[in-house]
Design an enzyme around this catalytic site. Structure first.
Site, PDB file in Angstrom:
ATOM      1  N   GLU A  44       1.178  -4.046  -8.171  1.00  7.87           N
ATOM      2  CA  GLU A  44       0.422  -2.258  -7.731  1.00  7.87           C
ATOM      3  C   GLU A  44       1.552  -1.625  -8.732  1.00  7.87           C
ATOM      4  O   GLU A  44       2.642  -1.428  -9.024  1.00  7.87           O
ATOM      5  CB  GLU A  44       0.658  -2.403  -6.786  1.00  7.87           C
ATOM      6  CG  GLU A  44       1.605  -2.653  -5.768  1.00  7.87           C
ATOM      7  CD  GLU A  44       1.004  -1.981  -4.294  1.00  7.87           C
ATOM      8  OE1 GLU A  44      -0.398  -2.235  -3.927  1.00  7.87           O
ATOM      9  OE2 GLU A  44       2.217  -2.120  -3.616  1.00  7.87           O
ATOM     10  N   HIS A  54       4.845  -7.814  -0.711  1.00  7.56           N
ATOM     11  CA  HIS A  54       3.250  -8.282  -0.850  1.00  7.56           C
ATOM     12  C   HIS A  54       3.840  -9.894  -2.344  1.00  7.56           C
ATOM     13  O   HIS A  54       4.938 -10.126  -2.532  1.00  7.56           O
ATOM     14  CB  HIS A  54       1.913  -7.731  -2.224  1.00  7.56           C
ATOM     15  CG  HIS A  54       1.392  -6.920  -1.386  1.00  7.56           C
ATOM     16  ND1 HIS A  54       0.926  -6.396  -0.404  1.00  7.56           N
ATOM     17  CD2 HIS A  54       2.046  -5.441  -1.878  1.00  7.56           C
ATOM     18  CE1 HIS A  54       1.075  -4.948  -0.121  1.00  7.56           C
ATOM     19  NE2 HIS A  54       1.300  -4.049  -1.486  1.00  7.56           N
ATOM     20  N   ARG A  64       3.548  -7.480   6.321  1.00  9.75           N
ATOM     21  CA  ARG A  64       4.365  -6.709   7.005  1.00  9.75           C
ATOM     22  C   ARG A  64       5.709  -7.110   7.384  1.00  9.75           C
ATOM     23  O   ARG A  64       5.559  -7.749   8.542  1.00  9.75           O
ATOM     24  CB  ARG A  64       3.163  -5.594   8.030  1.00  9.75           C
ATOM     25  CG  ARG A  64       3.985  -4.495   9.142  1.00  9.75           C
ATOM     26  CD  ARG A  64       2.640  -3.984   9.982  1.00  9.75           C
ATOM     27  NE  ARG A  64       1.436  -3.594   9.367  1.00  9.75           N
ATOM     28  CZ  ARG A  64       0.209  -4.304   9.434  1.00  9.75           C
ATOM     29  NH1 ARG A  64       0.364  -5.131  10.443  1.00  9.75           N
ATOM     30  NH2 ARG A  64      -0.506  -4.325   9.042  1.00  9.75           N
ATOM     31  N   HIS A 123       8.631  -2.420   0.393  1.00  8.47           N
ATOM     32  CA  HIS A 123       8.390  -1.350  -0.255  1.00  8.47           C
ATOM     33  C   HIS A 123       7.218  -0.144   1.572  1.00  8.47           C
ATOM     34  O   HIS A 123       6.735  -1.384   2.281  1.00  8.47           O
ATOM     35  CB  HIS A 123       7.293  -1.063  -1.722  1.00  8.47           C
ATOM     36  CG  HIS A 123       5.963  -1.380  -1.493  1.00  8.47           C
ATOM     37  ND1 HIS A 123       6.177  -2.527  -1.234  1.00  8.47           N
ATOM     38  CD2 HIS A 123       4.613  -0.971  -0.920  1.00  8.47           C
ATOM     39  CE1 HIS A 123       4.899  -3.301  -1.391  1.00  8.47           C
ATOM     40  NE2 HIS A 123       3.727  -2.414  -0.656  1.00  8.47           N
TER      41      HIS A 123
END
Length: 323
Positions: free
Chosen positions: A121, A104, A199, A179
């Site tokens: 996150e 991200h 992605r 991740h």
């Protein structure tokens, strides 16, 4: 103070190629699909704004509440930083299959490209099948050139760092960190309000129409952190009937509560809303304006103007989230 009691919201369920049935089977979500991957518990994301499920405000949207109550709901310091946008997105995630390998962007990049927050996150593992794992970062130092070659020759997995997980394990995922959630993991996710994901590898899977999912190879190159870092596993206490600090970052703070008796939180000096996610057991949560039940797989939002939060339980595990 207005009638801002503990607020429960309808879950927003998301089908995903990699999803399963644990959100319904273990967390009692109202899903009949066998590929439900996410339950958005508390969201201000445009097009997916949470709707109140309990009490006199039932049917109101989170954004309606923010417009009406502002500082009383969010906290003055939160409004000063984020305006009338809810800054946190709360989810439960069921990965029946491996998620794509992704990352991200940070705030500056997300703002310039997508007019969005970045996406820092945290994951709290609720359930993990035998040998279930996560991918978090690289297993060796990488260069941009080496990374590009690994995509071209499909050797990226050789450079990934795999973390075998068990319930209670907690991971903090900085922006830029590559991740993926592995198959067999059920987790609670706390993140910045953002749905921006780059992605980079998807195991050559195809969707139900037979199409390969879009990759964001070029966008990711400027966002990825190529350094090998051991900065993701969260060490925290699990003392009973105490507030155990977990993560303290610029975007959210989290605590772990393992309660076997009632707990009273003095929140008079807390200039932030409070979120409670129940990851085990059940409780009744009250402030000055009312109370609400909380069971495994449910989430409550308590307003910043609450002077105290009373948690009544003989057995529950909660994640407490503030800003």
């Amino acid at each position: 103070m207005n009638s801002l009691y503990p607020l429960k919201f309808h879950p927003i369920l998301k089908e995903r190629l990699w999803g399963g049935t644990k959100l319904a089977d273990q967390l009692n979500k109202p899903s009949t699909s066998d590929i439900t991957g996410e339950s958005w518990e508390l969201s201000g994301v445009e097009g997916d704004v949470s709707i109140v499920a309990n009490g006199s405000l039932k049917g109101s949207s989170l954004n309606d509440l923010i417009q009406r109550w502002g500082d009383d709901l969010l906290g003055k310091s939160v409004v000063d930083r984020f305006g009338k946008e809810f800054p946190i997105l709360i989810k439960f995630i069921d990965a029946k299959q491996d998620l794509s390998i992704q990352l991200h962007p940070h705030d500056e990049l997300a703002r310039s490209r997508h007019n969005s927050f970045g996406k820092t996150e945290m994951w709290y593992i609720m359930d993990a099948e035998d040998d279930a794992s996560l991918i978090v970062g690289f297993n060796q130092p990488m260069t941009k050139e080496q990374y590009i070659r690994s995509l071209e020759d499909k050797s990226l997995l050789e450079y990934m760092n795999y973390e075998k997980v068990k319930p209670g394990d907690t991971y903090f995922i900085n922006t830029g960190k590559i991740h993926a959630i592995g198959a067999g993991v059920l987790l609670a996710e706390i993140q910045q309000t953002s749905d921006i994901t780059y992605r980079v590898y998807d195991f050559d899977r195809r969707d139900k129409e037979g199409n390969l999912r879009e990759l964001h190879t070029d966008l990711a190159l400027d966002a990825i952190d190529f350094e090998q870092k051991d900065d993701f596993k969260v060490t925290y206490g699990r003392d009973k009937d105490e507030v155990n600090p977990m993560v303290d970052c610029p975007y959210f703070k989290t605590n772990y509560l393992n309660l076997r008796k009632d707990l009273l939180l003095d929140t008079r000096e807390r200039d932030s809303f409070t979120i409670l996610m129940c990851v085990e057991g059940d409780a009744v949560v009250a402030n000055e304006e009312g109370s609400a039940s909380l069971t495994k797989g449910e989430t409550l939002l308590l307003p910043a103007c609450s002077e105290k939060i009373e948690i009544r339980s003989t057995g529950c595990e909660l994640l407490e989230v503030t800003v």
